[in-house]
Write a protein that holds these residues in place. Structure first.
Motif, PDB file in Angstrom:
ATOM      1  N   GLY A 190      57.824 -46.953  58.413  1.00  0.00           N
ATOM      2  CA  GLY A 190      56.496 -46.533  58.869  1.00  0.00           C
ATOM      3  C   GLY A 190      55.442 -47.565  58.534  1.00  0.00           C
ATOM      4  N   ALA A 191      55.539 -48.157  57.344  1.00  0.00           N
ATOM      5  CA  ALA A 191      54.605 -49.214  56.951  1.00  0.00           C
ATOM      6  C   ALA A 191      54.745 -50.434  57.863  1.00  0.00           C
ATOM      7  CB  ALA A 191      54.847 -49.610  55.499  1.00  0.00           C
ATOM      8  N   ALA A 192      55.991 -50.797  58.185  1.00  0.00           N
ATOM      9  CA  ALA A 192      56.218 -51.944  59.071  1.00  0.00           C
ATOM     10  C   ALA A 192      55.663 -51.682  60.468  1.00  0.00           C
ATOM     11  CB  ALA A 192      57.713 -52.250  59.135  1.00  0.00           C
ATOM     12  N   ILE A 193      55.768 -50.434  60.929  1.00  0.00           N
ATOM     13  CA  ILE A 193      55.188 -50.066  62.226  1.00  0.00           C
ATOM     14  C   ILE A 193      53.682 -50.250  62.200  1.00  0.00           C
ATOM     15  CG2 ILE A 193      54.747 -48.121  63.787  1.00  0.00           C
ATOM     16  CD1 ILE A 193      57.553 -47.074  62.996  1.00  0.00           C
ATOM     17  N   MET A 194      53.045 -49.792  61.134  1.00  0.00           N
ATOM     18  CA  MET A 194      51.589 -49.937  61.022  1.00  0.00           C
ATOM     19  C   MET A 194      51.192 -51.401  60.890  1.00  0.00           C
ATOM     20  SD  MET A 194      50.339 -46.580  58.858  1.00  0.00           S
ATOM     21  CE  MET A 194      51.546 -46.623  57.542  1.00  0.00           C
ATOM     22  N   GLN A 195      51.998 -52.198  60.186  1.00  0.00           N
ATOM     23  CA  GLN A 195      51.752 -53.645  60.127  1.00  0.00           C
ATOM     24  C   GLN A 195      51.729 -54.238  61.533  1.00  0.00           C
ATOM     25  OE1 GLN A 195      54.967 -54.839  57.346  1.00  0.00           O
ATOM     26  NE2 GLN A 195      53.424 -56.159  56.424  1.00  0.00           N
ATOM     27  N   LYS A 196      52.700 -53.828  62.337  1.00  0.00           N
ATOM     28  CA  LYS A 196      52.812 -54.334  63.710  1.00  0.00           C
ATOM     29  C   LYS A 196      51.538 -54.037  64.491  1.00  0.00           C
ATOM     30  CE  LYS A 196      55.489 -55.626  67.306  1.00  0.00           C
ATOM     31  NZ  LYS A 196      56.301 -56.859  67.378  1.00  0.00           N
ATOM     32  N   VAL A 197      51.071 -52.805  64.392  1.00  0.00           N
ATOM     33  CA  VAL A 197      49.869 -52.392  65.122  1.00  0.00           C
ATOM     34  C   VAL A 197      48.649 -53.159  64.649  1.00  0.00           C
ATOM     35  CG1 VAL A 197      48.298 -50.450  65.466  1.00  0.00           C
ATOM     36  CG2 VAL A 197      50.742 -50.097  65.665  1.00  0.00           C
ATOM     37  N   LEU A 198      48.596 -53.443  63.349  1.00  0.00           N
ATOM     38  CA  LEU A 198      47.425 -54.099  62.763  1.00  0.00           C
ATOM     39  C   LEU A 198      47.467 -55.619  62.877  1.00  0.00           C
ATOM     40  CD1 LEU A 198      47.099 -51.860  59.573  1.00  0.00           C
ATOM     41  CD2 LEU A 198      45.529 -51.895  61.531  1.00  0.00           C
ATOM     42  N   GLY A 199      48.470 -56.151  63.545  1.00  0.00           N
ATOM     43  CA  GLY A 199      48.495 -57.590  63.792  1.00  0.00           C
ATOM     44  C   GLY A 199      49.320 -58.392  62.813  1.00  0.00           C
ATOM     45  N   GLY A 200      50.169 -57.735  62.042  1.00  0.00           N
ATOM     46  CA  GLY A 200      51.068 -58.472  61.157  1.00  0.00           C
ATOM     47  C   GLY A 200      50.507 -58.777  59.785  1.00  0.00           C
ATOM     48  N   CYS A 201      49.552 -57.983  59.309  1.00  0.00           N
ATOM     49  CA  CYS A 201      48.987 -58.224  57.981  1.00  0.00           C
ATOM     50  C   CYS A 201      50.024 -57.905  56.902  1.00  0.00           C
ATOM     51  CB  CYS A 201      47.748 -57.359  57.768  1.00  0.00           C
ATOM     52  SG  CYS A 201      48.063 -55.576  57.822  1.00  0.00           S
ATOM     53  N   ARG A 202      49.769 -58.349  55.688  1.00  0.00           N
ATOM     54  CA  ARG A 202      50.659 -58.027  54.576  1.00  0.00           C
ATOM     55  C   ARG A 202      50.509 -56.559  54.197  1.00  0.00           C
ATOM     56  NH1 ARG A 202      48.093 -58.681  49.153  1.00  0.00           N
ATOM     57  NH2 ARG A 202      45.871 -59.057  49.477  1.00  0.00           N
ATOM     58  N   CYS A 203      51.495 -56.027  53.486  1.00  0.00           N
ATOM     59  CA  CYS A 203      51.453 -54.629  53.066  1.00  0.00           C
ATOM     60  C   CYS A 203      51.800 -54.534  51.588  1.00  0.00           C
ATOM     61  CB  CYS A 203      52.432 -53.798  53.895  1.00  0.00           C
ATOM     62  SG  CYS A 203      52.587 -52.079  53.330  1.00  0.00           S
ATOM     63  N   VAL A 204      51.002 -53.766  50.854  1.00  0.00           N
ATOM     64  CA  VAL A 204      51.243 -53.506  49.443  1.00  0.00           C
ATOM     65  C   VAL A 204      51.384 -52.003  49.254  1.00  0.00           C
ATOM     66  CG1 VAL A 204      50.324 -53.679  47.097  1.00  0.00           C
ATOM     67  CG2 VAL A 204      49.945 -55.546  48.731  1.00  0.00           C
ATOM     68  N   ILE A 205      52.484 -51.585  48.633  1.00  0.00           N
ATOM     69  CA  ILE A 205      52.721 -50.168  48.338  1.00  0.00           C
ATOM     70  C   ILE A 205      52.395 -49.950  46.863  1.00  0.00           C
ATOM     71  CG2 ILE A 205      54.385 -48.278  48.384  1.00  0.00           C
ATOM     72  CD1 ILE A 205      56.022 -49.963  50.409  1.00  0.00           C
ATOM     73  N   GLY A 206      51.296 -49.255  46.583  1.00  0.00           N
ATOM     74  CA  GLY A 206      50.854 -49.053  45.213  1.00  0.00           C
ATOM     75  C   GLY A 206      51.393 -47.752  44.636  1.00  0.00           C
ATOM     76  N   ILE A 207      52.094 -47.833  43.502  1.00  0.00           N
ATOM     77  CA  ILE A 207      52.669 -46.648  42.852  1.00  0.00           C
ATOM     78  C   ILE A 207      52.331 -46.700  41.370  1.00  0.00           C
ATOM     79  CG2 ILE A 207      54.771 -45.299  42.444  1.00  0.00           C
ATOM     80  CD1 ILE A 207      56.080 -46.849  44.749  1.00  0.00           C
ATOM     81  N   GLU A 208      51.848 -45.578  40.824  1.00  0.00           N
ATOM     82  CA  GLU A 208      51.493 -45.568  39.403  1.00  0.00           C
ATOM     83  C   GLU A 208      52.727 -45.671  38.514  1.00  0.00           C
ATOM     84  OE1 GLU A 208      47.238 -43.596  38.407  1.00  0.00           O
ATOM     85  OE2 GLU A 208      48.921 -42.204  38.484  1.00  0.00           O
ATOM     86  N   GLU A 209      52.524 -46.252  37.336  1.00  0.00           N
ATOM     87  CA  GLU A 209      53.610 -46.567  36.415  1.00  0.00           C
ATOM     88  C   GLU A 209      54.356 -45.331  35.897  1.00  0.00           C
ATOM     89  OE1 GLU A 209      52.030 -48.241  32.740  1.00  0.00           O
ATOM     90  OE2 GLU A 209      50.117 -47.244  33.122  1.00  0.00           O
ATOM     91  N   ASN A 210      53.755 -44.137  36.024  1.00  0.00           N
ATOM     92  CA  ASN A 210      54.422 -42.926  35.541  1.00  0.00           C
ATOM     93  C   ASN A 210      55.444 -42.372  36.524  1.00  0.00           C
ATOM     94  OD1 ASN A 210      52.531 -42.120  37.433  1.00  0.00           O
ATOM     95  ND2 ASN A 210      51.931 -40.270  36.335  1.00  0.00           N
ATOM     96  N   LYS A 211      55.784 -43.152  37.544  1.00  0.00           N
ATOM     97  CA  LYS A 211      56.769 -42.741  38.554  1.00  0.00           C
ATOM     98  C   LYS A 211      57.858 -43.802  38.687  1.00  0.00           C
ATOM     99  CE  LYS A 211      53.008 -40.486  41.054  1.00  0.00           C
ATOM    100  NZ  LYS A 211      51.957 -40.981  40.123  1.00  0.00           N
ATOM    101  N   PRO A 212      58.591 -44.087  37.606  1.00  0.00           N
ATOM    102  CA  PRO A 212      59.595 -45.171  37.659  1.00  0.00           C
ATOM    103  C   PRO A 212      60.680 -44.952  38.695  1.00  0.00           C
ATOM    104  CG  PRO A 212      59.844 -43.842  35.650  1.00  0.00           C
ATOM    105  CD  PRO A 212      58.549 -43.445  36.282  1.00  0.00           C
ATOM    106  N   GLU A 213      61.096 -43.693  38.914  1.00  0.00           N
ATOM    107  CA  GLU A 213      62.141 -43.439  39.910  1.00  0.00           C
ATOM    108  C   GLU A 213      61.645 -43.772  41.312  1.00  0.00           C
ATOM    109  OE1 GLU A 213      61.064 -41.298  37.691  1.00  0.00           O
ATOM    110  OE2 GLU A 213      62.743 -40.579  36.457  1.00  0.00           O
TER     111      GLU A 213
END
Length: 479
Positions: A190-213
């Motif tokens: 889904g993120a890659a699809i949105m990247q495609k629509v937005l013109g190929g920008c980079r993507c960062v998935i931010g997850i808090e440290e209390n969710k190691p799994e």
């Protein structure tokens, strides 16, 4: 993955209380009837396109957008439309709902309900945007802003970074956590699809440290799918880390100006659940009629906690009953988290696209202590992630100083509750600042409406050129 990062201003550290994190997602059985709201997205309510007596299938359009900022609404079940009438929502407001008697689970043609992972991303940008729009996808991080609008920035705006919000910084909530653990590849696609629509920008998935799994699961999905411009970024546990402007600050080190949108600094922020919905809409042609919510709380035994895959329109009373009933010592039931969620005034209200929890809190967690006079400690200002001065906004609000509220940027408040959480005098600052924000925004909107009316009046009053003069002007233009 790089070192842990966070935003630069304010924030607090409440107990995360992720009590339901180990509860795998369960599918809720269908109720006998659903009530589908026409106002479950930001913007204009949708307009029903079905009539009483119609038979509808799951995934069929039952309402079309009511304006530019609006979204399609689909039937979550198959059955007969019994009524189209006002009904109370979570806040007790009267909103048009389509009532459907459930008569099975027959889905509309063209919807792929299989578990087969579809990795090939369509090349046609407009095809993707149309699928996102036509399948009613909205932001699932809280605001429920129509996704197709956010993914199609105005001409002249360029997205440099897509940020996926996997912080889930609100205490108790674990629905985003569960989908990151259970369906990471769909989220990444889904993120890659949105990247495609937005013109190929980079993507960062931010997850808090209390969710190691979740960090492990999402990192493995990114690596296995091989997208070079997508990476997982570990965030420090700090509330409100999942706020749009706070994520942009943490990831891009850029500040979104007052009244400006994230695209003004080259950012587009979407929730991980939104990314999953985009995957299903584009790759499976599945409308947004399901989401995940958490049943949890401090007065609920662990064995009665759940993460449920629900369908929109399910009565909350039905969900509570399936989950084991409302605890006797629950003093308050909240939709959302304890910091930004809203108390539920009506358990007969129904789930909407953005529903995230049924949170049961005991009296010890909800009882407010008696407020005393402000001691001028400044802790509320230190905690505010927007750099505001809540003690000042409180004073200006009580004085009715609308101009002062605007100058003090009351309209920038994100209603996160950090001021209330940090106040040693137990002053209900969030309540007052929320009212102050309303006053400031009301004044701003009134001025904008007046300016628009004045411009239209001036245009109407402008003299119409005589035919000969108009022809002469056209001749000059053509030369």
């Amino acid at each position: 993955m790089s070192s842990k990062i966070t935003f630069s201003i304010g924030g607090v550290h409440p107990d995360d209380a992720k009590l339901a994190r180990a509860c795998a997602t369960e599918v809720l059985p269908l109720p006998e009837v659903v009530y589908v709201s026409m106002a479950q997205h930001l913007g204009a309510p949708a307009k029903p396109v079905v009539s009483v007596g119609d038979y509808v299938k799951a995934g069929q359009v039952i309402a079309e957008p009511g304006g530019f900022i609006s979204a399609f609404v689909h039937s979550p079940v198959s059955g007969t439309v019994k009524s189209i009438a006002p009904r109370k929502d979570l806040a007790g407001n009267s909103v048009t709902h389509v009532e459907i008697a459930v008569e099975g689970d027959e889905w509309a043609e063209g919807i792929d309900l299989s578990d087969t992972l579809v990795t090939e991303i369509p090349e046609d940008r407009q095809f993707i945007l149309d699928r996102v729009k036509n399948n009613g996808v909205v932001g699932l991080g809280g605001a429920t802003f129509p996704a197709h609008v956010k993914l199609n920035p105005a001409p002249g705006s360029k997205a440099e970074c897509l940020i996926l919000n996997g912080a889930e910084c609100e205490p108790y909530l674990t629905s985003d956590y569960r989908i990151m653990v259970e369906r990471p590849k769909e989220i990444v696609i889904g993120a890659a699809i949105m990247q495609k629509v937005l013109g190929g920008c980079r993507c960062v998935i931010g997850i808090e440290e209390n969710k190691p799994e979740a960090i492990k699961s999402m990192s493995e999905a990114v690596a296995s799918l091989g997208y070079p411009d997508i990476r997982v970024q570990v965030l420090k546990k700090r509330y409100p880390q999942g706020g749009e402007k706070q994520l942009i600050d943490a990831v891009m080190h850029r500040q979104v100006g007052s009244g400006a949108l994230p695209i003004s600094v080259g950012a587009v922020v979407q929730n991980v659940a939104t990314s999953l919905a985009v995957y299903e809409a584009v790759q499976k042609n599945k409308p947004l009629v399901t989401n995940t919510l958490t049943i949890t709380g401090d007065c609920l035994p662990v064995e009665k906690m759940h993460n449920y895959l629900f369908r929109i329109g399910m009565p909350l009373s039905y969900i509570a009953e399936v989950a084991g009933g409302v605890p006797q010592d629950a003093a308050k039931i909240i939709s959302g988290g304890p910091m930004m969620g809203r108390a539920i005034s009506n358990l007969d209200a129904c789930t909407v696209k953005g529903s995230s929890s049924l949170l049961y809190l005991s009296e010890s967690r909800t009882r407010r202590k008696s407020a005393s006079a402000c001691i001028r400690c400044g802790r509320c200002s230190d905690a505010c992630p927007m750099g505001l001065e809540p003690f000042l906004l409180n004073r200006l609000y009580k004085a009715g100083d609308v101009e002062g509220l605007e100058q003090a940027s009351a309209q920038d408040c994100i209603e996160c509750g950090c001021c209330l959480y940090s106040c040693p005098a137990y002053i209900p600052l969030l309540d007052y600042v929320r009212q102050a924000k309303g006053m400031a925004l009301g004044a701003i909107r009134a001025r904008a409406a007046a300016a628009k009316a004045a411009a239209e009046a001036a245009k109407a009053a402008a003299p119409t050129p005589a035919p000969a003069e108009a022809a002469k002007n056209n001749e000059k233009i053509s030369k």
